[in-house]
Design an enzyme around this catalytic site. Structure first.
Site, PDB file in Angstrom:
ATOM      1  CD  GLU A  14      -3.063  -1.399   5.765  1.00  6.03           C
ATOM      2  OE1 GLU A  14      -3.318  -2.356   6.504  1.00  6.03           O
ATOM      3  OE2 GLU A  14      -2.441  -0.399   6.182  1.00  6.03           O
ATOM      4  CG  HIS A  45      -0.457   0.017   2.529  1.00  2.00           C
ATOM      5  ND1 HIS A  45      -0.139   1.175   3.197  1.00  2.00           N
ATOM      6  CD2 HIS A  45      -0.157  -0.993   3.386  1.00  2.00           C
ATOM      7  CE1 HIS A  45       0.304   0.876   4.402  1.00  2.00           C
ATOM      8  NE2 HIS A  45       0.329  -0.423   4.542  1.00  2.00           N
ATOM      9  CG  HIS A  65       1.380   2.661  12.555  1.00  4.07           C
ATOM     10  ND1 HIS A  65       0.222   2.042  12.962  1.00  4.07           N
ATOM     11  CD2 HIS A  65       1.577   2.228  11.277  1.00  4.07           C
ATOM     12  CE1 HIS A  65      -0.257   1.277  11.990  1.00  4.07           C
ATOM     13  NE2 HIS A  65       0.559   1.361  10.956  1.00  4.07           N
ATOM     14  CG  ASP A 106       2.888   0.268   7.665  1.00  2.19           C
ATOM     15  OD1 ASP A 106       2.420  -0.246   6.637  1.00  2.19           O
ATOM     16  OD2 ASP A 106       2.226   0.400   8.705  1.00  2.19           O
TER      17      ASP A 106
HETATM   18 ZN   LIG Z   1       0.905  -1.310   6.295  1.00  2.36          ZN
END
Ligand SMILES: [Zn+2]
Length: 472
Positions: free
Chosen positions: A337, A291, A436, A303
């Protein structure tokens, strides 16, 4: 990434148990003699040379890492609905065309637009002090003056329920140390509404990640529709420990939380698609992807910019080496996502008619650290095939096949179309430290490890797409 890695502990123990049983069975049936190694299937031989070439081409330099650095340095974080993500989508289209990929295009997706605004938290009693925090994705904001209330420190939903009469008007703080992602992430996703149901005015969680250097971890929450939405934020492990010590001393703790977070109307975004068309069965599709969106903190390198680049690399390499498999290989860079999964749902709905033509779907959304192999969900026959292919990745250490595979972006399509699902599996020992957070930047990623991830995906995708029989 979302819940995928969560299940690891369970998977490993299930596998360990199965191996133990298998071992016991062997001893019973054939006696203590060593089992004979199975000869590789005859079809595998023709793939040794292309696998060697794909691995050599990818690992000869740091192309993948440089592409990820260009993406994350240029556009930074790419929260759904922001100009940064829009520009990154346009860049990906231009780069895919430059690589010579085929049928490069975007597929429109309407996405939620969540805006963080400014935010802060401070301890007011026993003495004024700031708390390092980050609002949770999809959270509502506080009134302009903030919410000031006494904090109740809890460690489980059971404890919350037991304290029910004392929750009204309070800020609930779940101080649950990180074990595995799946264990602790539920306090982030479900905690706000569990607390609101008992009358809490706001919720804080200890960040879902191991102790780092006072970095808070964001991530999505999910509000229940039948209770008021209350503001929610994550605080650092250091601040969590501090609040815990205060509570242990019997202090009355009062916190003021200020958040401007709110949702704007949906806006247009897109999934990015590129292909190498199959030479014999172009209608059959091997899908790989990740993503392109990320949280608004950090740069979304692990991420999941890295996952996008390593799966996209499979197609660039095939083009560069003039390898055109029997079936089509399609890369999809999904949108949204992190705070809605609308890209995943849109792909399923827009491609419903051809889902049964998807041979396999493979997602990389768990980081691009040292690769270990793949997770696989599908039939036992297909698993044996995938295990044989994985032996071609022994030299780069990516030859293990774990009990389950998939990813948040491919799971809806894989389930609707009964398509085998795979995930790239890597060494995740550093992943949740930066997950994150502001520290999700490209410097955490080793170029050679990332190249091995890309090479592994390329070999797996190429061989499945070219097999003389369909994987099933
Ligand atoms: Zn992810």
């Amino acid at each position: 990434m979302k819940l995928r890695i969560a299940d690891f502990g369970l998977l490993i123990s299930a596998r360990a148990i199965r191996w133990t049983l298998f071992g016991a069975l062997l001893v019973t049936v054939v006696g203590p003699a060593r089992p004979r190694a199975q000869a590789p299937p005859t079809w595998l031989e023709q793939y040794r040379e292309p696998a060697r070439r794909l691995i050599a081409e990818e690992t000869k330099d740091a192309f993948a890492w440089r592409r990820l650095a260009a993406l994350t340095d240029t556009f930074g974080s790419r929260l759904t609905g922001t100009p940064q993500l829009d520009r990154a989508i346009a860049w990906a289209i231009a780069e895919m065309n430059r690589d010579g990929l085929e049928h490069v295009h975007t597929e429109k997706v309407m996405v939620p637009r969540w805006v963080r605004g400014t935010e802060s938290a401070e301890i007011v009693e026993p003495a004024q002090q700031p708390i390092v925090m980050v609002g949770l994705g999809n959270s509502v904001g506080t009134p302009a003056g903030g919410i000031q209330a006494e904090v109740v420190v809890l460690h489980s939903f059971e404890e919350l329920d037991a304290m029910a009469p004392q929750i009204r008007g309070r800020i609930v703080f779940f101080n649950v140390p990180f074990t595995a992602y799946g264990e602790t992430v539920r306090f982030r996703t479900l905690g706000p509404s569990r607390a609101s149901r008992l009358g809490a005015v706001a919720m804080l969680i200890r960040s879902v990640g191991p102790a780092g250097l006072r970095l808070p971890h964001t991530g999505a929450l999910t509000y229940a529709s039948d209770v008021p939405a209350i503001p929610a934020a994550a605080i650092t492990t250091e601040d969590a420990d501090r609040l815990q010590r205060m509570a242990d001393r019997g202090n009355r703790i009062v916190v003021r939380l200020k958040m401007e977070a709110h949702a704007d109307p949906d806006v247009e975004s897109a999934n990015v698609v590129g292909e190498i068309r199959g030479r014999e069965r172009p209608e059959e599709i091997v899908l790989v992807g990740g993503h392109l969106d990320s949280w608004d903190v950090g740069a979304g390198a692990s991420d999941d910019g890295g996952g996008c680049v390593v799966t996209w690399e499979a197609l660039r390499l095939m083009k560069a080496l003039n390898l055109r498999p029997r079936r089509t290989v399609r890369v999809v860079l999904f949108t949204n996502e992190e705070n809605g999964a609308r890209g995943a749902l849109a792909y399923r709905d827009q491609h419903r008619a051809e889902l049964s033509n998807h041979v396999v779907m493979l997602e990389s959304d768990g980081g691009v650290f040292r690769p270990l192999g793949f997770g696989f969900t599908g039939s036992d026959t297909a698993r044996q095939t995938v295990k044989s292919i994985a032996t071609l990745m022994r030299d780069i250490g990516a030859d293990s096949i774990a009990a389950a595979g998939g990813g948040a972006d491919i799971d809806p399509s894989a389930q609707a179309g009964h398509v085998p699902a795979m995930s790239l599996e890597v060494d995740i020992s550093k992943y949740f430290l930066i997950h994150h957070t502001q520290a999700d930047t490209v410097d955490k990623i080793d170029p050679q490890a990332m190249a091995r991830c890309a090479a592994a995906v390329a070999v797996m995708a190429y061989v499945i797409a070219d097999l003389p029989f369909r994987l099933q």
